[in-house]
Design a protein around this motif. Structure first.
Motif, short mmCIF file in Angstrom:
data_model
loop_
_atom_site.label_atom_id
_atom_site.label_comp_id
_atom_site.label_asym_id
_atom_site.label_seq_id
_atom_site.Cartn_x
_atom_site.Cartn_y
_atom_site.Cartn_z
N ILE A 216 1.97 22.52 -0.09
CA ILE A 216 3.39 22.64 0.24
C ILE A 216 4.18 22.30 -1.02
N ALA A 217 5.29 23.02 -1.21
CA ALA A 217 6.02 22.94 -2.47
C ALA A 217 6.35 21.52 -2.89
N SER A 218 6.70 20.66 -1.94
CA SER A 218 6.88 19.25 -2.28
C SER A 218 6.52 18.43 -1.07
N PRO A 219 5.79 17.35 -1.25
CA PRO A 219 5.39 16.52 -0.12
C PRO A 219 6.57 15.77 0.45
N ILE A 220 6.46 15.42 1.71
CA ILE A 220 7.48 14.58 2.33
C ILE A 220 7.28 13.16 1.83
N THR A 221 8.31 12.59 1.25
CA THR A 221 8.19 11.25 0.68
C THR A 221 8.84 10.20 1.54
N GLY A 222 9.44 10.59 2.59
CA GLY A 222 10.06 9.59 3.45
C GLY A 222 10.43 10.19 4.76
N ALA B 66 0.83 -1.20 0.00
CA ALA B 66 0.00 0.00 0.00
C ALA B 66 0.86 1.26 0.00
N MET B 67 1.93 1.25 0.80
CA MET B 67 2.82 2.40 0.85
C MET B 67 3.56 2.57 -0.47
N ASN B 68 3.86 1.47 -1.14
CA ASN B 68 4.55 1.57 -2.43
C ASN B 68 3.65 2.22 -3.47
N VAL B 69 2.35 1.91 -3.44
CA VAL B 69 1.40 2.57 -4.34
C VAL B 69 1.40 4.08 -4.07
N TYR B 70 1.38 4.44 -2.80
CA TYR B 70 1.41 5.86 -2.43
C TYR B 70 2.68 6.54 -2.96
N ASN B 71 3.83 5.88 -2.80
CA ASN B 71 5.09 6.48 -3.23
C ASN B 71 5.18 6.59 -4.74
N VAL B 72 4.61 5.62 -5.47
CA VAL B 72 4.56 5.74 -6.92
C VAL B 72 3.71 6.94 -7.32
N ALA B 73 2.60 7.14 -6.60
CA ALA B 73 1.74 8.30 -6.87
C ALA B 73 2.49 9.60 -6.62
N VAL B 74 3.30 9.63 -5.57
CA VAL B 74 4.08 10.83 -5.25
C VAL B 74 5.14 11.08 -6.32
N ARG B 75 5.91 10.06 -6.63
CA ARG B 75 7.01 10.21 -7.57
C ARG B 75 6.53 10.54 -8.99
N SER B 76 5.36 10.05 -9.34
CA SER B 76 4.85 10.26 -10.70
C SER B 76 4.16 11.60 -10.87
N GLY B 77 3.87 12.28 -9.77
CA GLY B 77 3.15 13.55 -9.82
C GLY B 77 1.65 13.40 -9.75
N ILE B 78 1.15 12.16 -9.75
CA ILE B 78 -0.29 11.94 -9.68
C ILE B 78 -0.83 12.35 -8.31
N PHE B 79 -0.02 12.19 -7.29
CA PHE B 79 -0.42 12.62 -5.95
C PHE B 79 -0.64 14.13 -5.92
N ASP B 80 0.18 14.89 -6.66
CA ASP B 80 0.00 16.34 -6.73
C ASP B 80 -1.33 16.70 -7.38
N ILE B 81 -1.72 15.94 -8.39
CA ILE B 81 -3.01 16.19 -9.04
C ILE B 81 -4.15 15.89 -8.07
N PHE B 82 -3.97 14.83 -7.30
CA PHE B 82 -4.99 14.47 -6.31
C PHE B 82 -5.14 15.57 -5.26
N ARG B 83 -4.02 16.12 -4.79
CA ARG B 83 -4.08 17.24 -3.84
C ARG B 83 -4.76 18.45 -4.47
N ARG B 84 -4.44 18.70 -5.75
CA ARG B 84 -5.04 19.84 -6.45
C ARG B 84 -6.54 19.64 -6.60
N TRP B 85 -6.96 18.39 -6.83
CA TRP B 85 -8.39 18.10 -6.91
C TRP B 85 -9.06 18.42 -5.58
N MET B 86 -8.40 18.04 -4.48
CA MET B 86 -8.95 18.33 -3.16
C MET B 86 -9.09 19.83 -2.94
N LEU B 87 -8.05 20.59 -3.28
CA LEU B 87 -8.05 22.02 -3.01
C LEU B 87 -9.01 22.79 -3.91
#
Length: 606
Positions: free
Chosen positions: A297-303, A100-121
């Motif tokens: 935040i300019a970049s999420p904490i990834t680890g 599950a954490m690896n899926v999250y980290n792939v989302a972060v590294r790929s930039g998809i997590f940023d899109i998800f945050r932007r959708w929230m905001l």
């Protein structure tokens, strides 16, 4: 005078016999010796703020000495029990968490997590009070309903940090909200496990939980908002938000827990609550307050202590003193990077689909996996050497089985498959294959100490169980008679604190609760359910949960800070669960499902 069960003479010839009162023949004296490892663990974490892996190992070492020298457990069997716990910790628990954490980290590294945050905001007002409920309450419940085992807290706290929350606040309130969903986590595994161990119908336990936990779900949004931003900003200004979130969640949870079963209450409650909030805030918004403005935040904490290398880092030009100060601020919950001031564009429909893809894929795959019973294919029941049926369970007067249920296609494997499908989405989205290697390395770094902690805690729990210490503690607490419904919640609380899992807490103490209930003349269904309800209240202080949570927000080794913020809430909640259990048992017993105890029904019909 307490009557202490004893083993038959022939049991001593072939088994290690668990002693229930090994300290001078006194049950109470043995109780106080038996709780020493528990107290030590709490003190090291909460008072001395020791990193969770050190605290867990210390508690395990003390437990080894007490088990061998006070409870007279043979060393060979003691270390076999420890090995059993370590194996269970890594498969299935950490196997689920890792994937599950690896899926999250792939989302972060790929930039998809940023899109998800932007959708929230861009789909809700930029107010941290709204996101606290939307993410920590509703979205976290969805993830809890799918995976569980600490993963939702880690992912949701990282998401909140990326939206402007201080790390300590983010994890504290995610853990506070992630209480009522825990009982039905991972598609109802805690309930189905408890049903199997106690011979009570899963539908009866689910229904009883559906008559306890929705009371907490209804008021939990307002409770956390009050502690986060005070009475005026949290209650006076946000009560409509809290009411919509809590009411929509509680109604769905109660209906599905009572009428359908334990598999879907979390998933559907979280989804309905999230949709209700998003729709509601299109027409209503809390009073604007600058101090609660949400910003990316300019970049999420990834680890743990790791930052996204794609962003320029001015800290290289600072002095070492500044670096130390920055680290101290981060430990105490300050932002790791300044907020971005860029104008946010609302994601397109295509981007929205991509942003939600990891979570949707996981949800769909786990539902299919569970109802198709894929995990049962290739299942192996492994008997642990020197332990399986080599321990005499004195309290139940039978041998104690020690079987590792190895499922190659367990839920963790399902999430691995979902992760591979998400990887394909990332490639279609334009991601480079090196993202997967980077995400894998991130996950290994994040979960290295978490794995040590979880392994030590589960080893502790299994040794505590097979040595007989846990049954001494449980038997002592069961002697309180009519006050047992109140202490029943505390027994579950202890179990989840030890293991970090409601499922494991039910495995440890579920049957003990039922046996004590029959001895005292209480409802077995109510006591089994109360074990589960009590367990969810200590999820927020369990070392396993804390160490998984801090792994994604740059606070590794600072579990003690979080514990100090959550322990009073945990104690307050477990007391409420105990009070509700007493009220249901003695004042409104008609609320208890009249069916479910298969063993009692069989005895009656005979």
């Amino acid at each position: 005078m307490i009557e202490i069960p004893t083993a038959p003479p022939e049991a001593f010839e072939n088994y290690f016999v668990q002693e229930l009162a090994p300290i001078g023949g006194s049950l109470v004296g043995s109780f106080f010796v038996g709780v020493i490892p528990l107290i030590l663990l709490l003190v090291l974490l909460g008072v001395f703020r020791m990193p969770a892996h050190f605290a867990a190992i210390s508690g395990l070492i003390v437990c080894i000495f007490i088990a061998i020298f006070a409870w007279h457990m043979p060393a060979q069997q003691a270390f076999s029990a420890i090995a059993n716990g370590i194996v269970f910790a890594n498969w299935p628990i950490m196997w689920i968490v890792f994937n599950a954490m690896n899926v999250y980290n792939v989302a972060v590294r790929s930039g998809i997590f940023d899109i998800f945050r932007r959708w929230m905001l861009t789909n809700a007002p930029p107010d941290r009070r709204v996101y606290l409920v939307l993410i920590a309450f509703s979205f976290c419940a969805i993830l809890e309903g799918v995976a569980g085992f600490g993963t939702p807290g880690a992912i949701c706290s990282a998401l909140l940090v990326s939206l402007g929350f201080k790390p300590l606040d983010a994890l504290t309130f995610v853990l506070l909200y992630d209480t009522t969903p825990v009982a039905f986590g991972a598609l109802g595994i805690p309930v189905t496990t408890l049903a199997r161990l106690t011979n009570i119908e899963a539908s009866a336990i689910s229904a009883m939980l559906g008559r306890q936990l929705p009371l907490f779900s209804l008021f939990l949004p307002a409770y956390a908002l009050f502690w986060y931003c005070g009475f005026r900003a949290g209650i006076i200004e946000c009560w409509p938000l809290a009411l919509v979130a809590g009411l929509s969640f509680a109604i769905i949870q109660a209906v599905f827990a009572n009428l359908v079963g334990p598999e879907l209450p979390d998933l559907l409650s979280g989804l309905v609550s999230l949709i209700s909030i998003v729709v509601f805030v299109q027409f209503w918004k809390p009073k604007y307050r600058e101090e609660f403005k949400a910003q990316l935040i300019a970049s999420p904490i990834t680890g743990a202590g790791q930052e996204d290398k794609s962003q320029p880092d001015a800290s290289h030009n600072n002095s070492s003193a500044s670096s130390v100060a920055s680290a101290e601020q981060n430990e105490m919950g300050e932002l790791s990077k300044p907020p971005t001031t860029a104008e946010l564009a609302k994601p397109t429909i295509y981007e929205t689909v991509i942003a939600w893809s990891p979570w949707v894929i996981i949800v769909v795959m786990v539902i299919i996996w569970t109802f198709a019973e894929v995990a049962q294919h290739g299942e192996q029941m492994v008997q642990f050497p020197h332990l399986h049926n080599r321990v005499w369970l004195t309290l139940y007067s039978k041998p104690y089985a020690a079987i590792w249920d190895f499922q190659p296609l367990a839920t963790g494997t399902c999430i691995l498959v979902a992760g591979i499908l998400f990887d394909i989405v990332v490639l279609i989205f334009g991601g480079h294959p090196k993202i997967f290697i980077e995400a894998f390395i991130d996950t290994c770094k994040q979960l290295f100490f978490a794995d040590i902690t979880v392994s030590a805690i589960m080893a502790f729990a299994y040794l505590y169980n097979y040595s007989g210490i846990v049954y001494t503690v449980g038997l002592t607490l069961s002697q309180v008679g009519r006050a047992f419904p109140f202490l029943s919640a505390w027994i579950g609380w202890i179990g989840c604190f030890l293991t970090g899992s409601d499922t494991s807490a039910n495995s440890l103490f579920g049957n003990l609760q039922v046996v004590a209930a029959r001895e005292i003349g209480l409802s077995t269904v109510l006591m089994a359910a109360t074990n589960t309800s009590g367990a969810v209240t200590s999820k927020m202080i369990s070392p396993q949960t804390l160490t998984t949570g801090v792994s994604t927000i740059g606070m590794r080794g600072k579990e003690g800070y979080v514990l100090r913020r959550t322990i009073l809430h945990s104690i307050f909640f477990v007391c409420l669960v105990g009070a509700i259990s007493c009220f249901q048992q003695y004042v409104i017993p008609g609320i208890i499902p009249p069916w479910g105890d298969l063993e009692a029904e069989a005895a009656t019909s005979a």
